[in-house]
Design an enzyme around this catalytic site. Structure first.
Site, PDB file in Angstrom:
ATOM      1  N   GLY A 117      22.378 -13.036  50.884  1.00 56.74           N
ATOM      2  CA  GLY A 117      22.044 -11.887  52.061  1.00 56.74           C
ATOM      3  C   GLY A 117      21.157 -13.137  53.262  1.00 56.74           C
ATOM      4  CB  CYS A 118      19.846 -12.479  56.189  1.00 54.50           C
ATOM      5  SG  CYS A 118      19.131 -11.076  56.621  1.00 54.50           S
TER       6      CYS A 118
END
Lengths: 344, 344, 344, 344
Positions: D149-150
């Protein structure tokens, strides 16, 4: 590899040249000059370039060194290219000037709008106006190229199909243009502060803007006649982008304007005529060397509305400059300029 | 205290009514309706109102309760005021409608642009178009007021001095308008997302926008003649603000346009004619019930450019609605509307 | 009417004072000074003020004239109030200083952080730190008030309930603060340009920021002990607003923190303790003199997170200055400050 | 050429894959699926792609067709990859999943945070967590890659040098993260509207965010021990970018942290350890597959502050996905990812 020099590389068109040239397979930036930033590495000033130009630092302009480059870009305030061009051309290098110094054919008009005498009128005969969609043949092999301004690029590409075809009345053209704030440059001015520009829209220069004579010159060439143009630029709260909304009287309703535009730009790699009914967004060209156009005739009246968007720093400046370089040197015109826009 | 009801208070014009009425010395909001948010306190939905409306919650519309209000504002999609107006008027309350339901005089034109039959044509005779600068006398005591749209307010105020004076050619008017994103409302639409709108500019609705017939109606009244208008709205990356750039042919150069505008609006509390040469910014009216105007004649030609800015949610909607209420009820027109704009 | 003077009115806190005072029922701005803008009408510089201060122009500072005011606000760079305060106080006027000149109790600490000797150490005994939620009694009747900085207001209001109650460990407090760009002032700096700040986020001053000693001083007063604070400010692409995210170790889980905060600020007109689970937004205080707080204990651990938002120009500067004036003069503390925030 | 399939290509990570793959010299997108947009050309939905994918249209997902691709990217909501992965893997294609479906090693933890049973626990053994700076060897040849994920990318890259070296206390780590609005996706939600997000800052999900267990899992692997992490995400008014401000207690002052970071990432093509004292800006990575880091020890205390910036759509999603593809297929890891960030 093509040896590149950049004079005056600290502004937004300078860093944009560096960004675009970083992935140009045939170009290598040898020199970038700045008196104020002498010795500073470009990657220290522009951290987006870290990893790309780790050995390149700003240096004081040196004509001999620049003369050893194949191409020298000027990303300078007006007047600088006037002062250096003749000496540089004598070394055999080519000049691609992003400033306004060689855009106007008439030195007196230049002097009137820039408030000082033209510094190199003897070079005007050689200077080529670098709008490839109009002047491609002249650009090939040219030694001195004047890259069009951002507003002028956007307005000319939107109107010349109508003017070249003799369809638009020439006495009452209107260009209502909206520009991002980067068009005002990277100078420290109160009027360009975040707090002064964001969440607001305003017109400026309604009484007269320096891009007006350049636009008029281009439109007149296309029309083969004098033109009457009203040009109203606006400051828009975005970094990049110009949206020109162009109004022209086209009394002849028999012409298929969509087809006219599509054919005019059929072979142009960087002009995109969008489908009928489109509303181009500036973000669709962010970072890309493209002009997107749409042509409308609202309510079937005589007034035709052309919508034209570019990124002012790319097709309106540094990208177009590289496009000119590619053409002048006989490279693939799209080299280094083929990436899509950044969206969102 | 004036008892206020608001029908449909969850959108941007609703919350703006609440913001402005919070400091109106004579108004008290008794009811605010929303079917979807029934029972939710307005201060929970709009935290800027915490401390101001701590006891006010959204309720299901109830005509009897609304009928006990002195004034009912409609901040609803089109069609809602059509359905409720007659019954409410019968209770003796006044209606100030921020929607488009009663703006057009001609029910057929309304039906054409809104794609459904007009729901209350029998009330059109009574409805007053609430542009105080044009209709102040009719607004006094009016029971049913149609608050002008945002674009129409901005365009009409900019052009009517020229049209009323018979100075502008009426066949070729142009309104190039730039609006902030709040003009698209608070509905959950992809096209209004931050990621789709910020850092970009685009035109929309070039083929035809619902505000066109409203603007034309107002300009025709001012001109006493049919008008030909091209209206191009643009979406601008800012929350609030409309900047209208208006183009009109004014062949008579003998008139002092600055004086004409100044005199036309000399007694208007909410129209500010700026000094010659000005470029009004939308931020100069942010949150304030003001229209600022500047008039230019670029290069001394026939084309006159009028710059007109408003806050679309204030002078273009909720502020103008309160101005209408003040006039209708015989209060000081400026009551609750006298604060300066928020800048920066 | 209270006669007001403003020294140094061309910056953002100056125009914000004018905006807020325009609707203060007891205040009248008599004088506003600026050497660089002498003779310029404030409404010409700040068009949002057109119609409000049409006769007020910037003048050169004149102690005699300022001395005839009841209250003089300093909205100046540091050092200016040092130079003028003693002479002004001798005239009997009150000084409310928005600069940092009198915020720190210790002249040596001031000298260290501001890089020059303190210019008026003899006045430090009289100067009152103008955080009403802590110092209200001292502010009543005070002659020299130091308005807290923007970050310090936001951080102190968020942490003092925990510190006054002796609940938080004092050796490891963290303030991760995000500020809008107006916090950098209206000076012409490249780093504040739209093109340099929008669409980006960065920390700055991690090694040490001038607000650190002011915050520490306030937290130490609340804790009655030395505190260890890490303060990391960030530049956020918005005009107004500070969002402070505050981290404190609170090992005692038996205390109802929501209740603690609610009770601490129960009688505070300008501190809003939001319901448990809230995430205050800076836009909910835009233009308003409010600090909104929420307290969280994520995953039930020892670390407590307090969220604190203010408008840096209002509760963080000019609004708090007026709040101080109201208290000092015995007026209703909320006078002129009762309007809701502008949202959207 | 590598045959590429993309499942679920209408969101921001989908269009970003297309943008980046357009200039990848070895990749060709054969299929892109969307049930809702079946038949729509991608260039009609995303005009920045006009001229790049003129023949590519969205199609309904078809496992047989996807199975003929060499690589299939999932840019889908959670749960979709669970449902299709086994069948697709059986065809011999590789899966690079940008969703959260295979990021957590523990199916029960996944079920707890996503509120539904894990749909493919039998594949967890094969799935490789695609953070190249940690897992490069496992990625080579992997058939099922979970792209981080970011937030987790940004936080892990910032903290693992300290944790792997055993320098940081593991019981009290803090990640104060600021994300652009594109992180919320392209769904039509009121909370993502321009009018709701611009000119404002807020925290969200303080009580618990789905990226928390993913971050914790990665930090624990690095530390070889349980970690206590407080993660506070914030919504920032910009499209792209994550700025993570990371706080860790590092009691040992004898280590040269700058050197530690520099050495940890010396051979990493996409992690840039900036010079001591730097403050990385998110704009310096806009559009580029880079994480820039800076490490600080404010006032020489025990608390170390690491600043970590990425573009959430590039190094935080689609760029990292392509980096994984390059590694998995044995290509030059930088292929198609070597361009500088867009700045300004």
């Amino acid at each position: 590899m093509i040896k590149i020099g950049i004079v005056g590389g600290t502004g937004y068109t300078g860093v944009e040249l560096l960004r675009l040239l970083a992935t140009h397979p045939e170009a290598h930036v040898e020199i970038i000059t700045s008196r104020s930033e002498e010795g500073v590495r470009v990657a220290d000033m522009y951290p987006n370039l870290r990893g790309h130009y780790d050995d390149l630092a700003f240096s004081v302009p040196d004509t001999a060194a620049l003369g050893r480059c194949d191409v020298v870009f000027f990303a300078t305030p007006h007047g600088v290219a006037h002062a250096l061009a003749a000496e540089l051309l004598a070394t055999g290098t080519r000049i691609i000037d992003l400033s306004a110094d060689f855009r106007l054919r008439d030195a007196d008009v230049w002097a009137k709008w820039y408030g000082q005498p033209h510094g190199a009128p003897e070079l005007l005969g050689e200077a080529v106006y670098g709008l490839p969609e109009v002047n491609r043949e002249a650009i090939r092999g040219a030694r001195l190229i004047a890259v069009p301004g951002c507003y002028p690029t956007s307005v000319q590409l939107g109107l010349i199909p109508l003017l070249e075809a003799g369809l638009a009345r020439t006495d009452n053209l209107i260009a209502d243009c909206k520009s991002g704030v980067s068009g005002a440059g990277r100078g420290a001015k109160v009027s360009s502060l975040f707090g002064e520009t964001t969440e607001s829209m305003k017109a400026y220069g309604v009484a007269g803007h320096r891009h007006l004579p350049e636009i008029s010159q281009g439109l007149q060439r296309a029309a083969g006649a004098e033109v009457g143009l009203t040009f109203v630029p606006h400051l828009t709260p975005m970094i990049r982008g110009i949206h020109s909304t162009l109004y022209a009287q086209v009394p002849d309703h028999s012409v298929d304007l969509q087809k006219l535009f599509a054919e005019r730009y059929a072979n142009e790699p960087f002009v995109d005529v969008m489908p009928a009914g489109s509303h181009p967004e500036t973000r669709s060209v962010r970072g890309a060397n493209v002009c997107r156009l749409a042509v409308h005739r609202p309510q079937g009246g005589d007034l035709v509305v052309v919508l034209s968007v570019i990124d002012n720093l790319v097709k309106g400046a540094s990208g177009q400059a590289i496009q000119n370089m590619n053409i002048a040197l006989g490279l693939d015109e799209r080299m280094g300029l083929a990436h899509p826009a950044l969206m969102p």
